[in-house]
Design a protein around this motif. Structure first.
Motif, PDB file in Angstrom:
ATOM      1  N   PHE A   1       0.872  -1.170   0.000  1.00  0.00           N
ATOM      2  CA  PHE A   1       0.000   0.000   0.000  1.00  0.00           C
ATOM      3  C   PHE A   1       0.909   1.220   0.000  1.00  0.00           C
ATOM      4  O   PHE A   1       1.736   1.377   0.899  1.00  0.00           O
TER       5      PHE A   1
ATOM      6  N   PHE B   1      -0.628   3.839  -4.758  1.00  0.00           N
ATOM      7  CA  PHE B   1      -0.822   5.255  -4.416  1.00  0.00           C
ATOM      8  C   PHE B   1      -1.863   5.875  -5.339  1.00  0.00           C
ATOM      9  O   PHE B   1      -2.750   6.624  -4.904  1.00  0.00           O
TER      10      PHE B   1
ATOM     11  N   GLY C   1      -5.272   4.014  -4.291  1.00  0.00           N
ATOM     12  CA  GLY C   1      -5.744   4.133  -2.917  1.00  0.00           C
ATOM     13  C   GLY C   1      -6.099   2.816  -2.247  1.00  0.00           C
ATOM     14  O   GLY C   1      -6.820   2.802  -1.254  1.00  0.00           O
ATOM     15  N   GLY C   2      -5.601   1.713  -2.752  1.00  0.00           N
ATOM     16  CA  GLY C   2      -5.867   0.426  -2.109  1.00  0.00           C
ATOM     17  C   GLY C   2      -4.643  -0.475  -2.160  1.00  0.00           C
ATOM     18  O   GLY C   2      -3.628  -0.145  -2.785  1.00  0.00           O
ATOM     19  N   TRP C   3      -4.720  -1.593  -1.474  1.00  0.00           N
ATOM     20  CA  TRP C   3      -3.635  -2.565  -1.508  1.00  0.00           C
ATOM     21  C   TRP C   3      -3.493  -3.151  -2.914  1.00  0.00           C
ATOM     22  O   TRP C   3      -4.483  -3.400  -3.593  1.00  0.00           O
TER      23      TRP C   3
ATOM     24  N   ALA D   1       5.503   3.054   2.085  1.00  0.00           N
ATOM     25  CA  ALA D   1       4.683   1.897   1.718  1.00  0.00           C
ATOM     26  C   ALA D   1       4.558   0.940   2.885  1.00  0.00           C
ATOM     27  O   ALA D   1       5.530   0.705   3.619  1.00  0.00           O
ATOM     28  N   LEU D   2       3.367   0.442   3.058  1.00  0.00           N
ATOM     29  CA  LEU D   2       3.149  -0.692   3.950  1.00  0.00           C
ATOM     30  C   LEU D   2       3.375  -1.946   3.123  1.00  0.00           C
ATOM     31  O   LEU D   2       2.985  -2.008   1.951  1.00  0.00           O
ATOM     32  N   LEU D   3       3.998  -2.939   3.733  1.00  0.00           N
ATOM     33  CA  LEU D   3       4.384  -4.138   2.989  1.00  0.00           C
ATOM     34  C   LEU D   3       3.828  -5.395   3.649  1.00  0.00           C
ATOM     35  O   LEU D   3       3.806  -5.500   4.882  1.00  0.00           O
TER      36      LEU D   3
ATOM     37  N   GLU E   1       2.057   5.424  -0.502  1.00  0.00           N
ATOM     38  CA  GLU E   1       1.701   6.820  -0.244  1.00  0.00           C
ATOM     39  C   GLU E   1       2.910   7.666  -0.645  1.00  0.00           C
ATOM     40  O   GLU E   1       4.055   7.248  -0.461  1.00  0.00           O
TER      41      GLU E   1
END
Lengths: 380, 380, 380, 380
Positions: free
Chosen positions: B215, B370, B373-375, B243-245, B217
């Protein structure tokens, strides 16, 4: 030899509910605040409430309180008590704080306000109705180093802040063989998010302001834990939480908390990036601030380690020499002095129930975002 | 006095395209690899290509190449050349690498593979068809300290890894008055995400593996920059990315990169949390590894600082004494030796075009997330 | 494609004696200096001498030398050789350096000059007679960070220096069960004092100047070591040495060296105290300088960590980006460039045989003081 | 609600002389010791003596003492007082301590014992005659981290110690324009040697034992200081002192102290080298211990940073969580508890007047050695 007692200005009457670690911290602070600061009358430690009369009595003797009770409502009813310290488990905060405020007492309540947001809002409402002072125990903000950071940011030392990173880690849940306990149940809350996130968020709020929008993620380092009754039981909440942040100021940021982080003991790291410099702080070395400023000759630029010193108020009230180091419990003494200041109508550095609501709203928004998989506005 | 030349095993024939910083690095490595390792024949530095004949000639003299040309295709056509180093701007990588591979040359290409993913895929396809060796210049993985980290993780020293945090920061875009340039245009790519993310992701891949889902940003520290022609011009891409991983292994993680981070010069921090310990690494002190292991008496547990030493291969080929410190350029010499090893069919520690594709796919997925807006699943 | 060889300015003709660690270091430097700096002709690596013809031949192939010999005098006799690198055990330095200088060669000799002071003086005399360049391999002074320190002191950034502390520690003799060896015999010299003291003293000389008076002390961590033939044998020299210093500048100081210091790998710590600030350096993190300056607001004063960067010359010749880190071997490349500069008559940053004599005189004075139990003037 | 007062075991009766920084520290400790430890009766703070009645009264109110006096002999004469805290300037210690001991009081006296050694001996003699407890305020030894160091050494974790280095530095005399004051006169003592040396020597004594022989050196960073009356006046003592040490255990060592060390705020660094490891400590980060042990695989050896934690007693009495950090003033609370323990006849961790004499004898021997220019036996 002159007798001192009669000449002492009448100090605030204090009641204490709870004598766990935070209760002891409050008691130490009430005992030390007058000696440390020298500008407030010694508080009168009137009454202590604990779950049993026996424990209450023993703890009162230990902590210097004049009377003891097994019924916390005795404190609320005591007309000599001006301030009640609430240091019980979170689920009791709401009823105690509301009763105290309604009885016209000032309240010094440990954070977070309440496990449920509705309770927190009720506390806020009671506080607003009361006209009394209500202060939350966000003691990390009381660190002179943290006040220096706020001052530096406020004065523009690193320019407009555009990015922050917040991390909080401990390792008390790092052992995968720690038995399953109530804290691993869904009913106990989100997990690390509840335990930790309010702390870095309180620092963020203190030095920079609020959060406008969040995207949350949570994770389980371990799927299950041994159950005391045998076998293993699935963990229902999350020992790790992460969030992307969009601050009210427009800055970007991220927050990550982990209560299963081996080797981290009390780490709260802040990295604050601005247009003219960077500030880094780590709670495990909380008498230090790292500051980089883009200034002077490039050849001598670098992060500098600033040691807490008397110039960083109110460090000087504890130690007249720089670099000698405050302790964690000293932060509570400072918080106590600020609380008294707020009661006296002075400018005071505290987080009140409005601040608490803003912080807890952010926590809930992160959890909400995780559930929904999209960005959530904190104040929506 | 014996003449040495005749007895030397015939080394690989080398061609170099490009003589910017990475070109110089490749040249230094080709010059040093035999002396440093003592187990490979000295490469024969045959030809160097640069944009102009004059520059090519001057650089060939400087860097020890026998011939010079303004046409890189001369190198591809040269039958004595075994390996071509490609160190030109990224947009030229694809055509050069593909031509070289099709001509039966091995390729040592700087990262990332290409600005556009289609080009990267074409490179991968050409490589697979060729049967030749193609190695990307992810030199940070060549650090003996990084190999130690991989070994420790592989051997279970910190148990199963459950969480990682990756940060990469420099400050070359931190000055808000740095004039608007091509790199600030949307056509130049995403910004910090392109510049930096492949580096920590290469380390992650090397020590732990790939990323399954992201996800993303991105953020702009500054809205605009002064335009060389006067006035200010809006920045079109992002100096910060986050980023979330969710890793293929099931671990959680986050990644954040910032090219406007005052005071950070070459920071790539990894925090790797496992069920039995934690590893921390910072590229700014890349001869050190921080390791915490939950073992032994609690009273002496702590993060230990391991200094690179001969026991951490191949540090010993550079320096026989511990704690003396490798330099950044030494990592390229190690990479060069690994490349030769791969050509010789030995077990080698390199990232090839398959690895490169996996890394770049992750970068594009972050950008894609990004935008949406979603995974995003990396391999979807 | 143009042929480069003919156009290259004729570089210095190089001979190398010895191929241990320092020999390899010299060879790497001769191979890299032109590519790194870009402003000197590529040296011609003509001949290498080693103890046996076979080893010489193998090493010449490895290190890039054109011819090999078992007789170092072949190099002295070779009219094409301009510079001879002497990297043999210390006891051979004098005869080799004197022969080379008398044959009109420049000399690049590893430190220290000689085990016996008379030999060192003979080397100095031969050098003065020769009119040639003689440079000692004190590579630690070549560190851009060390040059920054010298510059800061020279420019008065920390004011007049009044106190210094020098420490050098490694742990290769820390294991008390390391077998007794030649180095533990009295005939091998004083012990740690010989092995280490010249290094911090060279740094001191480079940044600040000479030592006027010393008081020495030596100590044995262990009385004996296991003898390879069985039993234990008393250690005859000292693994620890200390000295109080009175510098020529009037500053006070102390020096302590320990080759039995567990955990220290390549530590050379300098603490330099001045009337306006303090500088601290540690060779184990030799890309960093710690600087404290009494300036600006007290609340933001602190030691700053300066990372080596292109602004610190000649770091930029290796890496165009800050904070990426030079390696230990890079220091030898810089030294090589300085040597060439000195030969070309440029301002150069080297320690010559006069400096070497001053440093070794200090070492012998410390030993002398220890023997006599009183202060000793270095130049008495 | 039960009344607590009657049930509390009667605590020690306390008198305090002096209310400077150390007086405040004693008062804070007396106020906190029962709450913190929970195993001692709350001391009764009976009387406070200060130079004027007014100040005494104000301070008594602030610090929680019941009565105040301008005559310290009132405390000695008060039959309810069990312990007298002596925190006045050093020159008053002897008469006060002797009077208190002769009156049958226990004494808690700040260090050093007395400016003149004869006075210190008289204090020792009075103490021995009295049969009472006399404890010196060497609070640095009370640090749980320091106790860990002592324990590790005692248990052989780093084997037999063979070498130590002690440094203590602050910068309160670093400004050369600080006006000449009484402390710069010869009559005020040796200078830094008096101010500082007792502190590292107390730590040395606590963890390792006494010093057998010393060689001293002192130095003046500045020759003179501006005189308040105009002009400059020559400094008569020494802001820097150094000493070579031969410990009673046979280990070698050195000690250096500097009160003109810019940037150092409360640095007391210990480096302790043993046959199996090394311990490093720095008071500026006094919640940390650095430990290197030669054990396990070489590839993961390194100095580890141990954070103070509940396992390091009595940290747990202050904070139940690791890594949260004690403060400097907390050390005095621990000292207070040890003093009470000693009075109760428990095993206690204190330095008494015998220890004080040994420490001060070492200081005087260093000064003596400096005057005579040779090694001095401490107990000669």
């Amino acid at each position: 030899m002159s007798d001192v007692a009669k000449s002492v200005g009448k100090g605030l009457g204090i009641g204490l509910i709870g004598t766990g670690y935070m209760g002891k911290c409050h008691a130490l602070a009430w005992n030390a605040v007058a000696s440390t600061f020298g500008d407030v009358a010694r508080p009168r430690l009137l009454a202590l409430a604990e779950a049993s009369a026996e424990l209450a009595h023993a703890k009162a003797a230990e902590l210097g309180f004049a009377t003891a009770t097994a019924d916390w409502r005795d404190l609320v009813a005591n007309p000599d008590i001006d301030v009640i310290s609430i240091t019980t488990p979170n689920r009791f905060h709401a009823q105690m704080a509301i009763a105290a405020l309604e009885a016209g007492k000032h309240v010094w309540c440990e954070k977070p306000m309440a496990p449920g947001f509705a309770d927190a809002l009720a506390m806020q409402a009671a506080w607003r109705r009361s006209g009394k002072v209500a202060v939350l125990g966000y003691n990390y903000i009381q660190n002179p180093a943290m006040r220096l950071i706020r001052k530096l940011i406020g004065e523009g030392t690193i320019g407009v802040v555009n990015h922050v990173r917040l991390e909080m880690d401990e390792d008390f849940m790092a052992d995968r063989e720690t038995p399953f306990a109530m804290r691993n149940e869904a009913s106990a809350g989100y997990g690390a998010l509840d335990d930790f996130a309010v702390h870095p968020l309180s620092l963020l709020r203190f030095v920079l302001g609020g959060v406008a929008e969040v995207f949350g993620e949570m994770a389980r380092p371990y799927a299950d834990r041994p159950h005391p009754d045998g076998g293993r039981r699935a963990i229902e909440n999350y020992d790790i939480a992460m969030a992307l942040l969009r601050l009210e100021s427009g800055a970007s940021g991220l927050l990550t908390v982990n209560r299963a982080a081996w080797g981290r003991k009390g780490r709260i790291q802040l990295q604050i990036f601005g247009e003219a410099g960077t500030i880094v702080f780590d709670q495990e070395r909380f008498n230090e601030v790292q500051l980089f400023r883009r200034e002077g000759m490039e050849e001598t630029q670098g992060f500098r380690t600033i040691l807490s010193a008397p110039v960083h108020k109110p460090y000087d009230r504890f130690i007249p020499a720089p670099g000698h180091g405050l302790g964690f419990n000293d932060l509570k003494v400072i918080e106590c002095r600020e609380l008294i200041g707020r009661i006296r109508g002075e400018e005071a550095c505290v987080l009140d129930f409005d601040d608490g609501i803003a912080i807890e709203r952010t926590v809930h928004a992160i959890a909400d975002s995780f559930a929904k998989g999209g960005w959530i506005k904190v104040n929506a």
